[in-house]
Design a protein around this motif. Structure first.
Motif, PDB file in Angstrom:
ATOM      1  N   HIS A   1      -4.481   6.650   2.586  1.00 59.65           N
ATOM      2  CA  HIS A   1      -4.273   5.220   2.828  1.00 59.65           C
ATOM      3  C   HIS A   1      -2.976   4.710   2.214  1.00 59.65           C
ATOM      4  N   ALA A   2      -2.376   5.493   1.312  1.00 60.68           N
ATOM      5  CA  ALA A   2      -1.131   5.087   0.662  1.00 60.68           C
ATOM      6  C   ALA A   2       0.105   5.634   1.356  1.00 60.68           C
ATOM      7  N   VAL A   3      -0.078   6.269   2.507  1.00 60.16           N
ATOM      8  CA  VAL A   3       1.031   6.912   3.221  1.00 60.16           C
ATOM      9  C   VAL A   3       1.420   6.091   4.447  1.00 60.16           C
ATOM     10  N   LEU A   4       2.713   6.008   4.672  1.00 59.72           N
ATOM     11  CA  LEU A   4       3.251   5.506   5.940  1.00 59.72           C
ATOM     12  C   LEU A   4       3.860   6.683   6.675  1.00 59.72           C
TER      13      LEU A   4
ATOM     14  N   LEU B   1      20.952   9.757   8.094  1.00 62.16           N
ATOM     15  CA  LEU B   1      21.211  10.073   6.690  1.00 62.16           C
ATOM     16  C   LEU B   1      21.041   8.838   5.809  1.00 62.16           C
ATOM     17  N   ASP B   2      21.491   7.689   6.295  1.00 65.42           N
ATOM     18  CA  ASP B   2      21.292   6.457   5.527  1.00 65.42           C
ATOM     19  C   ASP B   2      19.802   6.172   5.339  1.00 65.42           C
ATOM     20  N   LEU B   3      19.025   6.389   6.392  1.00 61.14           N
ATOM     21  CA  LEU B   3      17.591   6.157   6.284  1.00 61.14           C
ATOM     22  C   LEU B   3      16.955   7.118   5.293  1.00 61.14           C
ATOM     23  N   LEU B   4      17.319   8.402   5.353  1.00 54.45           N
ATOM     24  CA  LEU B   4      16.744   9.373   4.426  1.00 54.45           C
ATOM     25  C   LEU B   4      17.084   9.031   2.980  1.00 54.45           C
ATOM     26  N   ALA B   5      18.316   8.596   2.746  1.00 55.68           N
ATOM     27  CA  ALA B   5      18.693   8.201   1.393  1.00 55.68           C
ATOM     28  C   ALA B   5      17.899   6.983   0.950  1.00 55.68           C
ATOM     29  N   PHE B   6      17.722   6.011   1.840  1.00 58.35           N
ATOM     30  CA  PHE B   6      16.953   4.796   1.552  1.00 58.35           C
ATOM     31  C   PHE B   6      15.502   5.130   1.214  1.00 58.35           C
ATOM     32  N   LEU B   7      14.869   5.952   2.042  1.00 54.60           N
ATOM     33  CA  LEU B   7      13.456   6.281   1.837  1.00 54.60           C
ATOM     34  C   LEU B   7      13.250   7.118   0.580  1.00 54.60           C
ATOM     35  N   SER B   8      14.080   8.154   0.420  1.00 55.99           N
ATOM     36  CA  SER B   8      13.852   9.085  -0.691  1.00 55.99           C
ATOM     37  C   SER B   8      14.145   8.460  -2.044  1.00 55.99           C
ATOM     38  N   ALA B   9      14.932   7.387  -2.077  1.00 52.40           N
ATOM     39  CA  ALA B   9      15.172   6.679  -3.339  1.00 52.40           C
ATOM     40  C   ALA B   9      13.968   5.836  -3.750  1.00 52.40           C
ATOM     41  N   ARG B  10      13.053   5.591  -2.804  1.00 46.68           N
ATOM     42  CA  ARG B  10      11.920   4.699  -3.054  1.00 46.68           C
ATOM     43  C   ARG B  10      10.570   5.404  -3.073  1.00 46.68           C
ATOM     44  N   TYR B  11      10.452   6.500  -2.337  1.00 49.79           N
ATOM     45  CA  TYR B  11       9.167   7.166  -2.160  1.00 49.79           C
ATOM     46  C   TYR B  11       9.356   8.680  -2.122  1.00 49.79           C
ATOM     47  N   PRO B  12       8.291   9.436  -2.446  1.00 48.47           N
ATOM     48  CA  PRO B  12       8.311  10.852  -2.047  1.00 48.47           C
ATOM     49  C   PRO B  12       8.209  10.926  -0.522  1.00 48.47           C
ATOM     50  N   VAL B  13       9.058  11.738   0.083  1.00 47.08           N
ATOM     51  CA  VAL B  13       9.111  11.875   1.534  1.00 47.08           C
ATOM     52  C   VAL B  13       8.697  13.304   1.887  1.00 47.08           C
TER      53      VAL B  13
ATOM     54  N   HIS C   1      -3.636  14.750   6.174  1.00 50.25           N
ATOM     55  CA  HIS C   1      -4.211  14.708   4.831  1.00 50.25           C
ATOM     56  C   HIS C   1      -3.535  15.720   3.909  1.00 50.25           C
ATOM     57  N   ALA C   2      -3.166  16.876   4.446  1.00 52.01           N
ATOM     58  CA  ALA C   2      -2.445  17.862   3.635  1.00 52.01           C
ATOM     59  C   ALA C   2      -1.083  17.326   3.220  1.00 52.01           C
ATOM     60  N   ALA C   3      -0.434  16.595   4.106  1.00 54.26           N
ATOM     61  CA  ALA C   3       0.864  16.006   3.762  1.00 54.26           C
ATOM     62  C   ALA C   3       0.704  14.948   2.673  1.00 54.26           C
ATOM     63  N   ALA C   4      -0.380  14.165   2.732  1.00 56.11           N
ATOM     64  CA  ALA C   4      -0.632  13.185   1.674  1.00 56.11           C
ATOM     65  C   ALA C   4      -0.824  13.891   0.331  1.00 56.11           C
ATOM     66  N   ARG C   5      -1.573  14.994   0.353  1.00 51.76           N
ATOM     67  CA  ARG C   5      -1.761  15.749  -0.899  1.00 51.76           C
ATOM     68  C   ARG C   5      -0.427  16.274  -1.419  1.00 51.76           C
ATOM     69  N   ALA C   6       0.431  16.723  -0.505  1.00 50.03           N
ATOM     70  CA  ALA C   6       1.744  17.227  -0.935  1.00 50.03           C
ATOM     71  C   ALA C   6       2.577  16.130  -1.584  1.00 50.03           C
TER      72      ALA C   6
ATOM     73  N   ARG D   1       0.811  -1.227   0.000  1.00 49.52           N
ATOM     74  CA  ARG D   1       0.000   0.000   0.000  1.00 49.52           C
ATOM     75  C   ARG D   1       0.838   1.267   0.000  1.00 49.52           C
ATOM     76  N   ILE D   2       2.087   1.184   0.414  1.00 49.64           N
ATOM     77  CA  ILE D   2       2.867   2.390   0.668  1.00 49.64           C
ATOM     78  C   ILE D   2       3.316   3.012  -0.650  1.00 49.64           C
ATOM     79  N   ARG D   3       2.912   4.273  -0.842  1.00 51.88           N
ATOM     80  CA  ARG D   3       3.328   5.039  -2.016  1.00 51.88           C
ATOM     81  C   ARG D   3       4.058   6.325  -1.629  1.00 51.88           C
ATOM     82  N   ALA D   4       4.057   6.658  -0.347  1.00 48.92           N
ATOM     83  CA  ALA D   4       4.729   7.871   0.124  1.00 48.92           C
ATOM     84  C   ALA D   4       4.997   7.728   1.615  1.00 48.92           C
ATOM     85  N   ILE D   5       5.948   8.510   2.088  1.00 50.72           N
ATOM     86  CA  ILE D   5       6.343   8.529   3.496  1.00 50.72           C
ATOM     87  C   ILE D   5       6.158   9.937   4.037  1.00 50.72           C
TER      88      ILE D   5
END
Length: 230
Positions: A176-179, A114-126, A165-170, A6-10
């Motif tokens: 439901h697609a946000v973690l 920093l490792d986590l931010l690089a990991f997340l941002s390579a996979r999802y919009p954060v 919800h505003a963050a999901a829109r951003a 389900r995850i499309r964004a963080i």
């Protein structure tokens, strides 16, 4: 415990999630106190103790409930009131707060951030989602974020579902697609769940889950998130 499909964004909390906030605040307070001794000595003398500083902050919170979501504005108005009550120039609040705010952005990231931010941002919009007044660009991590949303800008803070919800829109997705990832059981984890998102609670001190129902996915530090999200 997580539906990875389900995850499309963080969305990601900042203070006490990516760095401990109080060391930065204490350094900023020390720099502010030094500046006041040089430029507003009456204020520095009158408000030299933590109790005096807390009292002036409490007074502003009572008098200005409209600023409850804006920690920067509360700090600025507390400085302004302290200056006025001590007989110094209230206009000094602007440069004093600017100094405090710049120092507040000098944070010490947790190991692995920093490792986590690089990991997340390579996979999802954060999207940064904070009730505080940290600035991801001033901190030096803006490149990892597609957007940043704070309570002071939006007008309400977590756990209000509207800011989630505003963050999901951003991020360009439905809630439901946000973690959401954060350290506060109520503001972050329960707030995200109430907004229809998934959540990971960073529980570094092994606190019990304080709400009814099962706890969301829980980790004791940033390092565990890599394995959880693979």
């Amino acid at each position: 415990m997580l539906d990875l499909a389900r995850i499309r964004a963080i969305t990601l909390d900042l203070d006490d999630t990516l760095w401990p906030v109080w060391p930065a605040i204490e350094r900023a307070q020390a720099v502010l106190a030094q500046w006041l001794r040089a430029h507003a000595p009456a204020t520095a003398e009158r408000y030299r103790t933590p109790a005096a500083l807390r009292a002036i902050r409490d007074q502003v919170e009572r008098d200005r409930p409209d600023l409850g979501h804006d920690l920067g504005a509360l700090r600025r108005e507390s400085i302004r009131l302290a200056l006025a009550q001590a007989g110094d120039d209230p206009a000094l609040a602007e440069p004093a707060f600017a100094l405090f705010f710049a120092e507040r952005q000098r944070v010490d990231l947790y190991d692995g951030a920093l490792d986590l931010l690089a990991f997340l941002s390579a996979r999802y919009p954060v999207v940064a989602l904070s009730n505080g007044n940290a600035d991801v660009h001033a901190v030096g991590i803006g490149r990892y974020f597609a957007a940043a949303l704070s309570a002071c800008e939006f007008g309400v803070g977590k756990p209000d579902p509207r800011i989630f919800h505003a963050a999901a829109r951003a991020a360009g997705v439905e809630p439901h697609a946000v973690l959401h990832i954060g350290d506060d059981a109520t503001l972050d984890a329960q707030g995200a769940l109430g907004a229809g998102m998934q959540a990971v609670w960073i529980n570094r001190t092994a606190q019990p889950w304080p709400h009814a129902g099962p706890a969301p996915a829980t980790v004791d530090g940033l390092g565990q998130l890599h394995g959880l999200l693979r």
